[in-house]
Design a protein around this motif. Sequence first.
Motif, short mmCIF file in Angstrom:
data_model
loop_
_atom_site.label_atom_id
_atom_site.label_comp_id
_atom_site.label_asym_id
_atom_site.label_seq_id
_atom_site.Cartn_x
_atom_site.Cartn_y
_atom_site.Cartn_z
N VAL A 1 19.09 5.84 -20.97
CA VAL A 1 19.54 4.55 -19.91
C VAL A 1 20.11 5.22 -18.72
O VAL A 1 19.94 4.34 -17.75
N ALA A 2 20.53 6.35 -18.56
CA ALA A 2 21.00 6.91 -17.22
C ALA A 2 19.75 7.25 -16.56
O ALA A 2 19.87 6.88 -15.19
N ARG A 3 18.70 7.71 -17.16
CA ARG A 3 17.51 7.95 -16.42
C ARG A 3 16.91 6.52 -15.76
O ARG A 3 16.64 6.39 -14.64
N GLU A 4 17.26 5.60 -16.62
CA GLU A 4 16.33 4.10 -16.16
C GLU A 4 17.51 3.40 -15.24
O GLU A 4 16.74 2.90 -14.15
N SER A 5 18.81 3.79 -15.35
CA SER A 5 19.48 3.26 -14.14
C SER A 5 19.46 3.85 -13.02
O SER A 5 19.61 3.30 -11.94
N GLY A 6 18.86 5.38 -12.85
CA GLY A 6 18.65 5.70 -11.76
C GLY A 6 17.20 5.37 -10.81
O GLY A 6 17.39 5.63 -9.64
N CYS A 7 16.46 4.64 -11.45
CA CYS A 7 15.28 4.07 -11.10
C CYS A 7 15.30 2.46 -10.85
O CYS A 7 14.55 2.18 -9.93
N CYS A 8 15.93 2.23 -11.55
CA CYS A 8 16.14 0.52 -11.50
C CYS A 8 17.51 0.35 -11.41
O CYS A 8 18.21 -0.14 -12.75
N SER A 9 18.26 0.40 -10.54
CA SER A 9 19.73 0.15 -10.49
C SER A 9 20.10 -1.17 -10.88
O SER A 9 21.46 -1.54 -10.91
N PHE A 10 19.59 -2.19 -10.92
CA PHE A 10 19.70 -3.48 -11.27
C PHE A 10 20.13 -3.80 -12.71
O PHE A 10 20.82 -4.71 -13.27
N PHE A 11 19.84 -2.82 -13.66
CA PHE A 11 20.27 -2.84 -15.02
C PHE A 11 21.64 -2.24 -15.21
O PHE A 11 21.95 -1.22 -14.37
N MET B 1 1.44 -9.01 -23.31
CA MET B 1 2.79 -8.72 -22.98
C MET B 1 3.45 -8.55 -21.77
O MET B 1 2.65 -7.97 -21.07
N ALA B 2 4.24 -9.36 -21.25
CA ALA B 2 4.85 -9.16 -19.87
C ALA B 2 5.39 -7.61 -19.57
O ALA B 2 5.69 -7.00 -20.39
N THR B 3 5.37 -7.37 -18.36
CA THR B 3 5.86 -6.14 -17.93
C THR B 3 7.34 -6.18 -17.76
O THR B 3 7.72 -7.16 -16.86
N TRP B 4 8.02 -5.16 -17.96
CA TRP B 4 9.46 -5.21 -17.43
C TRP B 4 9.68 -3.99 -16.33
O TRP B 4 10.88 -3.75 -16.13
N VAL B 5 8.61 -3.64 -15.80
CA VAL B 5 8.63 -2.61 -14.62
C VAL B 5 8.45 -3.41 -13.44
O VAL B 5 7.33 -3.79 -13.02
N PRO B 6 9.74 -3.87 -12.63
CA PRO B 6 9.46 -4.67 -11.53
C PRO B 6 8.98 -3.99 -10.35
O PRO B 6 9.06 -2.69 -10.28
N ARG B 7 8.77 -4.28 -9.17
CA ARG B 7 8.08 -3.93 -7.86
C ARG B 7 9.32 -2.87 -7.47
O ARG B 7 9.27 -2.00 -6.74
N SER B 8 10.43 -3.36 -7.59
CA SER B 8 11.82 -2.68 -7.27
C SER B 8 12.01 -1.22 -7.91
O SER B 8 12.79 -0.54 -7.25
N CYS B 9 11.40 -1.10 -8.91
CA CYS B 9 11.60 0.11 -9.48
C CYS B 9 11.17 1.39 -8.56
O CYS B 9 10.28 1.50 -8.32
N THR B 10 11.88 2.52 -8.52
CA THR B 10 11.65 3.82 -7.98
C THR B 10 11.03 4.60 -8.43
O THR B 10 10.57 5.75 -7.90
N LEU B 11 10.78 4.63 -9.68
CA LEU B 11 9.96 5.66 -10.40
C LEU B 11 8.76 5.82 -10.20
O LEU B 11 8.35 4.77 -10.01
N PRO B 12 8.14 7.00 -9.92
CA PRO B 12 6.86 6.94 -9.57
C PRO B 12 6.00 6.26 -10.41
O PRO B 12 6.06 6.27 -11.58
N ILE B 13 5.06 5.69 -9.91
CA ILE B 13 3.98 4.79 -10.79
C ILE B 13 3.47 5.41 -11.90
O ILE B 13 3.48 5.14 -13.05
N ILE B 14 2.94 6.81 -11.59
CA ILE B 14 2.33 7.58 -12.77
C ILE B 14 3.41 7.79 -13.77
O ILE B 14 2.96 8.16 -15.09
N GLU B 15 4.62 8.02 -13.58
CA GLU B 15 5.80 8.14 -14.73
C GLU B 15 6.23 6.93 -15.41
O GLU B 15 6.73 6.80 -16.35
N GLN B 16 5.84 5.44 -14.94
CA GLN B 16 6.45 4.28 -15.42
C GLN B 16 5.98 4.07 -16.83
O GLN B 16 6.87 3.98 -17.60
N PRO B 17 4.54 4.36 -17.28
CA PRO B 17 4.16 4.22 -18.71
C PRO B 17 4.70 5.29 -19.42
O PRO B 17 5.01 4.73 -20.61
N LEU B 18 5.26 6.36 -18.97
CA LEU B 18 5.97 7.19 -19.94
C LEU B 18 7.11 6.75 -20.28
O LEU B 18 7.55 6.80 -21.31
#
Length: 111
Positions: free
Chosen positions: A60-70, A1-18
Amino acid sequence: MATWVPRSCTLPIIEQPLRVAEFDALFAERLTGFSRPDRLRLQLVLTGGPGVEETVRDLVARESGCCSFFTFTVSPGPEWICLDVEVDGAYEGVLDALQERAAVAVGRDLP
């Protein structure tokens, strides 16, 4: 399965799987279907219920905070919540991967 967490995401890496797990849980519990009206937009249909709209809006508000392209648009109805997800052309692959996760959640093959 492809990842949808791009490099530009500002969420700390440890929090991305959560965060991915939060979307997966939402999809598993509430997603009834999806469509791709155009290549840069994914429309998700979720069952409603007490507190569901607030949960979706918070996520989605939290996701917009780290991935502003959404760009997320939440459209609640009496029984359903429509969640539109839009990206610009540079992030089409991220939207593809999100659609793939949605397809797995509803048990549908992608074309």
